[in-house]
Design a protein around this motif. Sequence first.
Motif, PDB file in Angstrom:
ATOM      1  N   TYR A 239       7.574  24.257  26.980  1.00 25.32           N
ATOM      2  CA  TYR A 239       8.142  23.370  27.984  1.00 25.32           C
ATOM      3  C   TYR A 239       9.576  22.957  27.643  1.00 25.32           C
ATOM      4  CZ  TYR A 239       3.483  23.036  29.951  1.00 25.32           C
ATOM      5  OH  TYR A 239       2.282  23.339  30.535  1.00 25.32           O
ATOM      6  N   LEU A 240      10.162  23.617  26.666  1.00 27.12           N
ATOM      7  CA  LEU A 240      11.536  23.304  26.280  1.00 27.12           C
ATOM      8  C   LEU A 240      12.497  23.658  27.415  1.00 27.12           C
ATOM      9  CD1 LEU A 240      13.122  22.227  23.792  1.00 27.12           C
ATOM     10  CD2 LEU A 240      13.579  24.622  23.215  1.00 27.12           C
ATOM     11  N   LYS A 241      13.351  22.700  27.791  1.00 30.37           N
ATOM     12  CA  LYS A 241      14.305  22.915  28.875  1.00 30.37           C
ATOM     13  C   LYS A 241      15.751  22.961  28.377  1.00 30.37           C
ATOM     14  CE  LYS A 241      11.582  20.687  32.537  1.00 30.37           C
ATOM     15  NZ  LYS A 241      11.561  19.600  33.556  1.00 30.37           N
ATOM     16  N   HIS A 242      16.059  22.180  27.332  1.00 33.91           N
ATOM     17  CA  HIS A 242      17.444  22.066  26.877  1.00 33.91           C
ATOM     18  C   HIS A 242      17.492  22.285  25.369  1.00 33.91           C
ATOM     19  CE1 HIS A 242      18.238  20.280  30.823  1.00 33.91           C
ATOM     20  NE2 HIS A 242      17.165  19.531  30.613  1.00 33.91           N
ATOM     21  N   LEU A 243      18.198  23.337  24.951  1.00 36.14           N
ATOM     22  CA  LEU A 243      18.336  23.682  23.533  1.00 36.14           C
ATOM     23  C   LEU A 243      19.813  23.706  23.175  1.00 36.14           C
ATOM     24  CD1 LEU A 243      17.190  24.604  20.817  1.00 36.14           C
ATOM     25  CD2 LEU A 243      17.184  26.954  21.701  1.00 36.14           C
ATOM     26  N   TYR A 244      20.199  22.885  22.202  1.00 35.36           N
ATOM     27  CA  TYR A 244      21.599  22.772  21.785  1.00 35.36           C
ATOM     28  C   TYR A 244      21.738  23.296  20.364  1.00 35.36           C
ATOM     29  CZ  TYR A 244      21.837  19.687  25.840  1.00 35.36           C
ATOM     30  OH  TYR A 244      21.768  19.161  27.113  1.00 35.36           O
ATOM     31  N   LEU A 245      22.482  24.403  20.214  1.00 35.92           N
ATOM     32  CA  LEU A 245      22.683  25.051  18.917  1.00 35.92           C
ATOM     33  C   LEU A 245      24.165  25.174  18.589  1.00 35.92           C
ATOM     34  CD1 LEU A 245      20.024  27.859  19.402  1.00 35.92           C
ATOM     35  CD2 LEU A 245      19.840  25.982  17.765  1.00 35.92           C
ATOM     36  N   ARG A 246      24.997  24.432  19.250  1.00 37.21           N
ATOM     37  CA  ARG A 246      26.441  24.497  19.068  1.00 37.21           C
ATOM     38  C   ARG A 246      26.824  24.219  17.611  1.00 37.21           C
ATOM     39  NH1 ARG A 246      31.202  23.324  22.153  1.00 37.21           N
ATOM     40  NH2 ARG A 246      32.774  22.206  20.960  1.00 37.21           N
ATOM     41  N   GLY A 247      27.831  24.949  17.112  1.00 33.94           N
ATOM     42  CA  GLY A 247      28.405  24.659  15.808  1.00 33.94           C
ATOM     43  C   GLY A 247      27.501  24.999  14.635  1.00 33.94           C
ATOM     44  N   ASN A 248      26.814  26.146  14.705  1.00 31.97           N
ATOM     45  CA  ASN A 248      26.024  26.629  13.577  1.00 31.97           C
ATOM     46  C   ASN A 248      26.612  27.948  13.087  1.00 31.97           C
ATOM     47  OD1 ASN A 248      23.467  24.928  12.909  1.00 31.97           O
ATOM     48  ND2 ASN A 248      23.610  24.842  15.135  1.00 31.97           N
ATOM     49  N   GLN A 249      25.809  28.768  12.445  1.00 36.84           N
ATOM     50  CA  GLN A 249      26.281  30.049  11.899  1.00 36.84           C
ATOM     51  C   GLN A 249      25.414  31.198  12.392  1.00 36.84           C
ATOM     52  OE1 GLN A 249      26.329  29.463   7.624  1.00 36.84           O
ATOM     53  NE2 GLN A 249      27.427  27.530   7.809  1.00 36.84           N
ATOM     54  N   ILE A 250      24.899  31.073  13.604  1.00 36.42           N
ATOM     55  CA  ILE A 250      23.969  32.057  14.164  1.00 36.42           C
ATOM     56  C   ILE A 250      24.706  33.338  14.529  1.00 36.42           C
ATOM     57  CG2 ILE A 250      22.330  32.500  16.023  1.00 36.42           C
ATOM     58  CD1 ILE A 250      21.877  29.456  16.135  1.00 36.42           C
ATOM     59  N   GLN A 251      24.164  34.459  14.091  1.00 31.39           N
ATOM     60  CA  GLN A 251      24.779  35.759  14.360  1.00 31.39           C
ATOM     61  C   GLN A 251      23.986  36.586  15.355  1.00 31.39           C
ATOM     62  OE1 GLN A 251      25.295  37.670  10.547  1.00 31.39           O
ATOM     63  NE2 GLN A 251      26.758  36.140   9.815  1.00 31.39           N
ATOM     64  N   ASN A 252      22.743  36.211  15.586  1.00 28.21           N
ATOM     65  CA  ASN A 252      21.901  37.041  16.449  1.00 28.21           C
ATOM     66  C   ASN A 252      20.932  36.169  17.242  1.00 28.21           C
ATOM     67  OD1 ASN A 252      20.637  39.537  17.424  1.00 28.21           O
ATOM     68  ND2 ASN A 252      18.899  38.877  16.182  1.00 28.21           N
ATOM     69  N   ILE A 253      20.845  36.459  18.537  1.00 25.63           N
ATOM     70  CA  ILE A 253      19.839  35.850  19.403  1.00 25.63           C
ATOM     71  C   ILE A 253      19.140  36.972  20.152  1.00 25.63           C
ATOM     72  CG2 ILE A 253      19.418  34.434  21.447  1.00 25.63           C
ATOM     73  CD1 ILE A 253      20.088  32.655  19.233  1.00 25.63           C
ATOM     74  N   ASP A 254      17.847  37.135  19.939  1.00 31.50           N
ATOM     75  CA  ASP A 254      17.067  38.108  20.693  1.00 31.50           C
ATOM     76  C   ASP A 254      15.743  37.458  21.081  1.00 31.50           C
ATOM     77  OD1 ASP A 254      15.531  38.102  18.380  1.00 31.50           O
ATOM     78  OD2 ASP A 254      16.422  39.945  17.618  1.00 31.50           O
ATOM     79  N   GLU A 255      14.905  38.225  21.767  1.00 29.70           N
ATOM     80  CA  GLU A 255      13.658  37.654  22.269  1.00 29.70           C
ATOM     81  C   GLU A 255      12.690  37.309  21.162  1.00 29.70           C
ATOM     82  OE1 GLU A 255      10.696  38.279  26.083  1.00 29.70           O
ATOM     83  OE2 GLU A 255      12.008  39.907  25.435  1.00 29.70           O
ATOM     84  N   GLU A 256      12.775  37.998  20.045  1.00 38.18           N
ATOM     85  CA  GLU A 256      11.888  37.682  18.930  1.00 38.18           C
ATOM     86  C   GLU A 256      12.240  36.333  18.305  1.00 38.18           C
ATOM     87  OE1 GLU A 256       9.130  39.213  17.937  1.00 38.18           O
ATOM     88  OE2 GLU A 256       9.437  40.421  19.736  1.00 38.18           O
ATOM     89  N   SER A 257      13.535  36.062  18.225  1.00 39.45           N
ATOM     90  CA  SER A 257      13.949  34.795  17.617  1.00 39.45           C
ATOM     91  C   SER A 257      13.840  33.628  18.588  1.00 39.45           C
ATOM     92  CB  SER A 257      15.388  34.903  17.105  1.00 39.45           C
ATOM     93  OG  SER A 257      16.286  35.104  18.180  1.00 39.45           O
ATOM     94  N   LEU A 258      13.821  33.930  19.898  1.00 38.16           N
ATOM     95  CA  LEU A 258      13.800  32.857  20.895  1.00 38.16           C
ATOM     96  C   LEU A 258      13.048  33.323  22.144  1.00 38.16           C
ATOM     97  CD1 LEU A 258      14.777  29.980  21.455  1.00 38.16           C
ATOM     98  CD2 LEU A 258      16.874  30.935  22.367  1.00 38.16           C
ATOM     99  N   LYS A 259      11.726  33.293  22.048  1.00 36.26           N
ATOM    100  CA  LYS A 259      10.902  33.778  23.160  1.00 36.26           C
ATOM    101  C   LYS A 259      10.974  32.865  24.376  1.00 36.26           C
ATOM    102  CE  LYS A 259       7.502  36.377  20.496  1.00 36.26           C
ATOM    103  NZ  LYS A 259       6.073  36.522  20.108  1.00 36.26           N
ATOM    104  N   THR A 260      11.315  31.614  24.183  1.00 37.11           N
ATOM    105  CA  THR A 260      11.377  30.659  25.300  1.00 37.11           C
ATOM    106  C   THR A 260      12.716  30.663  26.009  1.00 37.11           C
ATOM    107  OG1 THR A 260      12.092  28.876  23.822  1.00 37.11           O
ATOM    108  CG2 THR A 260       9.722  29.126  24.168  1.00 37.11           C
ATOM    109  N   ILE A 261      13.571  31.604  25.703  1.00 36.25           N
ATOM    110  CA  ILE A 261      14.933  31.563  26.238  1.00 36.25           C
ATOM    111  C   ILE A 261      14.956  31.617  27.768  1.00 36.25           C
ATOM    112  CG2 ILE A 261      15.303  34.066  26.100  1.00 36.25           C
ATOM    113  CD1 ILE A 261      18.182  33.386  25.184  1.00 36.25           C
ATOM    114  N   LYS A 262      13.994  32.298  28.378  1.00 36.90           N
ATOM    115  CA  LYS A 262      13.987  32.417  29.838  1.00 36.90           C
ATOM    116  C   LYS A 262      13.648  31.100  30.528  1.00 36.90           C
ATOM    117  CE  LYS A 262      12.903  37.330  30.202  1.00 36.90           C
ATOM    118  NZ  LYS A 262      11.990  38.338  30.781  1.00 36.90           N
ATOM    119  N   HIS A 263      13.095  30.154  29.768  1.00 32.37           N
ATOM    120  CA  HIS A 263      12.708  28.874  30.354  1.00 32.37           C
ATOM    121  C   HIS A 263      13.827  27.838  30.300  1.00 32.37           C
ATOM    122  CE1 HIS A 263       8.330  29.944  28.986  1.00 32.37           C
ATOM    123  NE2 HIS A 263       8.786  30.731  29.925  1.00 32.37           N
ATOM    124  N   LEU A 264      14.888  28.138  29.603  1.00 31.59           N
ATOM    125  CA  LEU A 264      15.881  27.112  29.287  1.00 31.59           C
ATOM    126  C   LEU A 264      16.811  26.813  30.460  1.00 31.59           C
ATOM    127  CD1 LEU A 264      16.891  28.200  25.671  1.00 31.59           C
ATOM    128  CD2 LEU A 264      15.328  26.369  26.330  1.00 31.59           C
TER     129      LEU A 264
END
Length: 721
Positions: A239-264
């Motif tokens: 049920y996550l709607k808002h995810l804030y990851l600004r200002g980190n060191q993330i190099q990769n975002i894919d469906e395995e790392s973030l399966k809920t991305i389509k809900h955001l």
Amino acid sequence: MSNIFKHFYHKCFPVYISALLILSSVVLSSCYCPRDMIKNISHCAFHIHCYGDIRGVQLPNECREATNDPVTVDVTVTNAIESFDDTTDLDFLNTITSLKLSGRWQETKLNILMYTSRLQHLNLVNNGIETILDDPFYYLNHLEVLNLSYNKLKDIEDLFQFQKHPNNLRKLFLAFNAIEFVPGYAFEELSSLVELDLSHNLISDLTEEPFCNLTKLEILRLNDNKIKDLNGAVNSLQYLKHLYLRGNQIQNIDEESLKTIKHLETFDVSKNELEQVKPIMLSRHWDHFTNHSICKIILSGNLITSVPNASSIEVSSRFSRNLDKHNVHLYTELDLSLNSISNIEYNAFQSLIQLISLDLSRNKVIDFNVDGNDLANIKYLNLSNNYISRLYYGTFSSMTNLQNLDLSNNQLNFIPDMTFNSNYNFKVVNMTHNVIEKLDSIHLTFHPEGGVLDLSNNGLYKLNIPYGEGLRLITLMLHSNNISDLSLVDLSHHTELQTLDLSNNLIGELDPSCLKLPEATLVYLDLSCNKIQYIAPSTFSRLRHLKTLRLSHNYLTNFEYGTFAGLTDLLHLDLAYNRIRYLNSKYLMDLKYLHVLSVRSNDMNALDLSSWYGHRFDLRVYVDNNNLTCEWLGKVLRDFNNGYTKVKPTVLVAAGKGPHTLEGIPCIVDESEPLMDKYGHETADERLLITSQKILEAVREQNYYFRKFVSQAIHKEVDKD
């Protein structure tokens, strides 16, 4: 009764205030909650501000016993002590529903919380807390909001323990602490949590999946940490709607790392180290969105170099959504600014659902040639600070809803005729800082409410807007160009233009033939910061509705009769920073409605205002930084203060009191002129001196006649002899 007892009796004895609050007289010590800091908001709703401790406060009986009205007690304690002794009124503590404690506790047990069982909101912000001992929140079964931000917390392992399962905590704020590690069971009991803020900490590892039990979480803030990989830590948050990851060191975002991305609804991964835009980042599911939701996908400030075509799976998903009979109105805003994007594929935005805002500013885009059908709903398009030299009709042809277009800081040297033929709703078009030297036409149509076109800082020397083009343009900005011959700017057919800025150009002279401007609508004309030396009579005669005329920072020295003829509606005239040594009001006689005149910084020696003695409105004349004498200033101020005229000299910034100022206006004192007071009158000493001089002159005159009379009498006697 002793005097000491009387003192405390009168100071702390219970009294009903407007809210019927009673100050307790039990404690024979100074009160910690002053009566003037106890406010009654409504029936059984109170706001109380205390210092150090909470003592000497009770509620009226009708708010302590069973009542049909809710009882809310909001307490703020400044410089709060860390613990409370036996003299604290425990019954009152049990009525508090909102508590804010401000103190400096490196280590604390928060003992007061043992007696605040009705507490719903607890604010412990900025108290320097490093360690919280025991389980101070255990009995707070009604707690909904807990704010521990701006402290020095490192360990939160066993901090959130509650007696009641499940508990009522909905919002937890831990921002701006020193948390490095979040154990897997740190939030195990917080299954009702809706919002969690862990931003501005030192978190780098989420491998223990600390959020797995937060099944109702809608907002998660992890921005400004040291996270490199999500490692599926939020995959269980359906049920996550808002995810804030600004200002980190993330190099990769894919469906395995973030399966809920389509809900955001909000996916902010700006200022990270992403090098690729994967299609999964842009696609959205629609089952969990409400009507008129706006999805914000923020990828700015990364290392992205290319935006590839949408995958076939994502495109088919989009079209199947459009065929869904339960379709909701879902809109998307995409921010790709501050990257290194040089290549954008033709179908890059095909998977996006009703894109209404696209920001590609501050990249390295050379060609923006994409499928316009994917941008059919767009309202805001920012392509500024790129290397674009050409515009394509196919890209803009379907953007019938486009309102704000920013093409500033590119390399455009012309606007193709057909580019914007399908756009009828422009509100702001910004083309500043390009290399456009001339425009013989502008195929732009603006919003029914009017629009703004900014062509400043281009090197433009010629502009023609023919009849039927630039419809509904209200404001035109042409400042900081190379316009020297104003006759090459033809706006005469533009009957809706109201504001025109021609400042910072190379214009040297003005005459009636060179002003090809709309006569009926123009109300603001800025010609400041040019090289104007001469203005011919009747130059502005056709601009009969002009309200403001700016001519500051030019080389004007004098005027002629008729220079301002026709400007019968003018309210503001700016002649500051020119070379006008003397200004006679007779040359401004046509300005019957003038309210403000600025002649600042002209080294002016004299300003004749005699032609304005019958002016119908109060006229403020700004005279800063000139060489006007105190004699002239005093006379004009006297005439204004006595109601003889409506012309008042003034300054933007009043000077301090001194011998060379009148009513805060600096002036030059001539040694031959009488000294004035602040109202423009001669001072008493000066008047006395003048009177004495007149008496002496009269005495000398009488002596002269007396000597003459005596001399004549002597001569008569001599003649008789």
